[in-house]
Design a protein around this motif. Structure first.
Motif, short mmCIF file in Angstrom:
data_model
loop_
_atom_site.label_atom_id
_atom_site.label_comp_id
_atom_site.label_asym_id
_atom_site.label_seq_id
_atom_site.Cartn_x
_atom_site.Cartn_y
_atom_site.Cartn_z
N ILE A 162 5.52 -65.60 62.06
CA ILE A 162 5.01 -66.89 61.62
C ILE A 162 5.19 -67.90 62.75
N LYS A 163 4.08 -68.50 63.17
CA LYS A 163 4.14 -69.51 64.23
C LYS A 163 4.56 -70.86 63.63
N ILE A 164 3.90 -71.26 62.55
CA ILE A 164 4.25 -72.49 61.84
C ILE A 164 4.29 -72.15 60.35
N SER A 165 5.43 -72.26 59.75
CA SER A 165 5.60 -71.89 58.35
C SER A 165 4.85 -72.86 57.43
N SER A 166 4.35 -72.30 56.33
CA SER A 166 3.68 -73.12 55.33
C SER A 166 3.84 -72.45 53.98
N THR A 167 3.59 -73.22 52.94
CA THR A 167 3.64 -72.68 51.58
C THR A 167 2.63 -71.55 51.43
N ALA A 168 1.45 -71.72 52.00
CA ALA A 168 0.40 -70.70 51.89
C ALA A 168 0.87 -69.37 52.48
N ILE A 169 1.51 -69.41 53.64
CA ILE A 169 1.98 -68.17 54.26
C ILE A 169 3.07 -67.52 53.41
N ILE A 170 3.97 -68.31 52.87
CA ILE A 170 5.02 -67.77 52.00
C ILE A 170 4.39 -67.10 50.77
N GLU A 171 3.38 -67.74 50.19
CA GLU A 171 2.70 -67.16 49.03
C GLU A 171 1.94 -65.89 49.39
N ILE A 172 1.29 -65.88 50.55
CA ILE A 172 0.57 -64.68 51.00
C ILE A 172 1.55 -63.52 51.18
N LYS A 173 2.67 -63.77 51.85
CA LYS A 173 3.66 -62.70 52.06
C LYS A 173 4.22 -62.21 50.73
N ALA A 174 4.47 -63.11 49.79
CA ALA A 174 4.99 -62.71 48.47
C ALA A 174 3.97 -61.83 47.74
N GLU A 175 2.70 -62.20 47.84
CA GLU A 175 1.66 -61.39 47.19
C GLU A 175 1.54 -60.01 47.85
N MET A 176 1.72 -59.94 49.15
CA MET A 176 1.66 -58.65 49.84
C MET A 176 2.84 -57.77 49.42
N LYS A 177 4.01 -58.36 49.21
CA LYS A 177 5.15 -57.59 48.71
C LYS A 177 4.85 -57.01 47.33
N LYS A 178 4.24 -57.81 46.48
CA LYS A 178 3.85 -57.34 45.14
C LYS A 178 2.83 -56.21 45.24
N MET A 179 1.89 -56.33 46.18
CA MET A 179 0.88 -55.29 46.37
C MET A 179 1.54 -53.97 46.76
N LEU A 180 2.55 -54.04 47.64
CA LEU A 180 3.23 -52.83 48.06
C LEU A 180 4.04 -52.20 46.93
N ILE A 181 4.58 -53.04 46.04
CA ILE A 181 5.30 -52.50 44.88
C ILE A 181 4.34 -51.81 43.95
N LYS A 182 3.15 -52.40 43.74
CA LYS A 182 2.11 -51.81 42.87
C LYS A 182 1.54 -50.54 43.47
N LYS A 183 1.42 -50.50 44.79
CA LYS A 183 0.76 -49.39 45.49
C LYS A 183 1.66 -48.84 46.57
N PRO A 184 2.72 -48.16 46.20
CA PRO A 184 3.57 -47.60 47.26
C PRO A 184 2.81 -46.57 48.08
N PRO A 185 3.21 -46.38 49.35
CA PRO A 185 2.51 -45.38 50.20
C PRO A 185 2.43 -44.03 49.52
N GLY A 186 1.26 -43.40 49.67
CA GLY A 186 1.05 -42.09 49.07
C GLY A 186 0.50 -42.17 47.65
N ASN A 187 0.46 -43.38 47.04
CA ASN A 187 -0.08 -43.55 45.69
C ASN A 187 -1.58 -43.74 45.80
N LYS A 188 -2.35 -42.88 45.18
CA LYS A 188 -3.81 -42.95 45.27
C LYS A 188 -4.41 -43.61 44.03
N ASN A 189 -3.64 -44.28 43.24
CA ASN A 189 -4.18 -44.92 42.02
C ASN A 189 -4.59 -46.32 42.29
#
Length: 189
Positions: A162-189
């Motif tokens: 992160i070059k300059i932190s913002s609320t949007a970046i924090i929210e994007i990273k949080a959503e990406m963490k949720k995506m990884l929890i929903k779709k762990p590697p190797g999960n084809k669903n």
């Protein structure tokens, strides 16, 4: 004969001035229409904004900023086919991350996923420190069912500095963490 030349020159000058004034008035009205469209857009009345853009289009069709605003309004109003047409047209005059992300959204709306991916990637390449185009790509892959690419992009975003932190970046990273929890590697669903 000399007198006739002066008269012809005088008449030609009057015609030129008249046409110039007429064009100036038309141009001034087109800019007022554009301003109305921007105001209407800001209030979320995309239909009204699009009607104003249509009025201004014949005169302002080569103005990159005008076309960008028009295309973005079409995209926001889910008129994706028309948005693609205008946004591709604007690239002949101007190209920005806003145009590329709006173009990606429009292509995504008409389910042309390869074109959407390319537009989002162009936006990401234009300003590499930005997170939003990468986020849009991750969401595209998720929507398209391409879990491997979605996971790879989520990891890219999470590992991106992160070059300059913002609320949007924090929210994007949080959503990406949720995506990884929903779709762990190797999960084809």
């Amino acid at each position: 004969v000399f007198r006739g030349d002066k008269l012809a020159l005088f008449v030609l000058g009057i015609i030129t001035i008249s046409k110039s004034l007429s064009y100036t008035r038309t141009l001034e009205q087109s800019f007022k229409t554009w301003k109305n469209a921007l105001t209407t857009y800001q209030y979320g009345d995309y239909d009204g904004a699009i009607e104003e853009y249509k009025k201004g289009y014949p005169i302002l069709k080569k103005d990159g900023d005008f076309l960008m605003n028009y295309g973005k309004a079409l995209s926001m109003n889910k008129q994706n086919k028309q948005a693609v047409q205008i946004l591709e047209e604007v690239k002949q005059h101007l190209n920005t991350t806003i145009i590329e992300t709006a173009l990606g959204d429009a292509y995504r709306g008409v389910k042309q996923y390869n074109e959407a991916e390319m537009a989002y990637q162009h936006a990401a390449n234009m300003i590499p420190v930005r997170f939003y185009p990468l986020y849009l790509q991750a969401k595209l892959y998720e929507e398209n069912g391409d879990d491997d690419k979605a996971i790879a992009m989520a990891n890219t975003i999470l590992n991106k500095k992160i070059k300059i932190s913002s609320t949007a970046i924090i929210e994007i990273k949080a959503e990406m963490k949720k995506m990884l929890i929903k779709k762990p590697p190797g999960n084809k669903n």
